[in-house]
Every structure is written in structure tokens, then in C-alpha cells.
Design a protein around this motif. Structure first.
Motif: not given
Length: 215
Positions: A146-156, A162-168, A187-197
Motif C-alpha cells: 500500500l506504500a506507493a499509492t494507498g491502494w493495492l493496484v493502481g490509483e484507486g 475489496i476482497n482483502l478488506f473484507c478479510t481484515l 493499512i489503517s488509513a486504507w481501511m478507513d478510506r474503504i469504511y467511508a465508502r
């Protein structure tokens, strides 16, 4: 067009990933609540596992196959990139989640709290302790990814996220992994962004399940 029917249980991390996919794309669907080996599930999945999907004459099992079908057939933002290298990276993360991370964090660690605890209701700490080092390593891999863009693949967001979030998601409920996640800011920031969706809010388990046994 025929109705999209997703058959699963709210507690399933893989079932939630499929429903979040439909939500992200704005696809109308019917959620049919059912559990493993129920007749409507066993009629589609030969091993009776959830989730399964029905769309007209199309019946599918295995969450990644269902999600890719939804992403391909319906309009909306693409969650599986068309560009080959990024598409392969999504598949790579999905495979790592489904074959390594989920078996460690859900099938062993979480289940040691909620299903395979001791007769007095306490968790099976032998299993919990066996999982600690592998989970640290797996979370380090995710933190770096997650270090490069804050997402696992690409910019969004993609299906990999989605798949990993539902496990974590469940890992914030348990003491050892909650502490590990606090130590990993990406990871914490990434999860917070997805929780906000909206897709996360629409698929929230309410009441929260599973609940751990007493520590």
C-alpha cells in the motif's frame, strides 16, 4: 435483464466482497440469505460453500469468479483493470488473500476465538499463538503493497482491495491483530478510506458478527 441474485450469509467475508462489488458498480441485486450446504447453495456449489450467484441461466460459485462476472457484464466503474499488468496484480493479491491470508487470519486465528475455543469459553491460545508470526509477516507484505499509492493496484479501488478488506475487517475485532493494525499506518488509513465508502456501509454486518468469545 434477469435479476442478479447473490446467495450468501452476511458474516461471510467472501460473500461481502461479492456484494460490495455490486454496490461499487451500482448494480441492482437481490441478496438471498442462506448458509453453507443449504439446498439453494448446494444446488450451485458442489461443495455447498457460499457465496454463489444466479443471473438468468448463469450460475456461478467462488467469489472471485462471481465478482469478475459482475464487473464484466454490468456497467459501472471497473474493478478488474483491462491493462494486463494491473489485471495480473489484482489476480495476484486475490490469490494471496484467498490462499494464504484468509486461511491464517480467518480459518485459524478468528475461528480459534469463535468456534474452536476451550470448554470454558476462552480462546484456543495455542492456535492463536501459532498464527501470530505468520500474520505479522502477511501484514508487513500488505503494508508495503500500500506504500506507493494507498491502494493495492493502481490509483484507486479494485477488487483486490475489496476482497482483502473484507478479510481484515474482522482483524480489528480481536486483540492481537488490532494491535498489529495500529502499528501499520498504511493499512489503517486504507481501511478507513474503504469504511467511508457507501459500499462498506451498505454491507456492514449489523449486529456485528462473529463476536469473539471472552478473552
Amino acid at each position: 435483464m434477469s435479476e442478479l441474485v447473490i446467495i450468501s450469509m452476511r458474516a461471510s467475508n467472501f460473500g461481502r466482497a461479492v456484494v460490495m462489488t455490486a454496490e461499487e458498480k451500482g448494480v441492482p441485486y437481490i441478496f438471498q440469505k442462506s448458509g453453507p450446504h443449504a439446498p439453494d447453495v448446494a444446488a450451485i456449489h458442489p461443495l455447498g460453500k457460499v457465496p454463489v450467484m444466479r443471473h438468468g441461466d448463469v450460475e456461478l460459485y467462488e467469489s472471485a469468479a462471481i465478482a469478475r462476472y459482475i464487473d464484466t457484464v454490468f456497467d459501472g466503474p471497473k474493478l478488474f483493470p483491462a491493462e494486463p499488468a494491473q489485471a495480473a496484480l489484482v489476480d495476484q493479491w486475490v490469490s494471496l488473500t484467498n490462499t494464504v491470508i484468509d486461511p491464517t487470519m480467518i480459518r485459524r486465528y478468528l475461528f480459534a476465538y469463535i468456534f474452536y475455543g476451550n470448554p470454558d469459553g476462552t480462546p484456543n491460545m495455542t492456535v492463536v499463538n501459532e498464527c501470530l508470526q505468520p500474520m505479522q509477516k502477511q501484514l508487513d507484505i500488505i503494508e508495503g503493497g500500500l506504500a506507493a499509492t494507498g491502494w493495492l493496484v493502481g490509483e484507486g479501488i479494485t477488487y483486490a482491495d475489496i476482497n482483502l478488506f473484507c478479510t481484515l475487517h474482522y482483524m480489528r475485532e480481536l486483540p492481537e491483530t488490532a494491535a498489529m493494525l495500529r502499528d501499520r499506518p498504511n493499512i489503517s488509513a486504507w481501511m478507513d478510506r474503504i469504511y467511508a465508502r457507501d459500499s462498506a456501509a451498505a454491507t456492514k454486518q449489523d449486529p456485528a458478527w462473529p463476536r469473539p468469545v471472552k478473552a
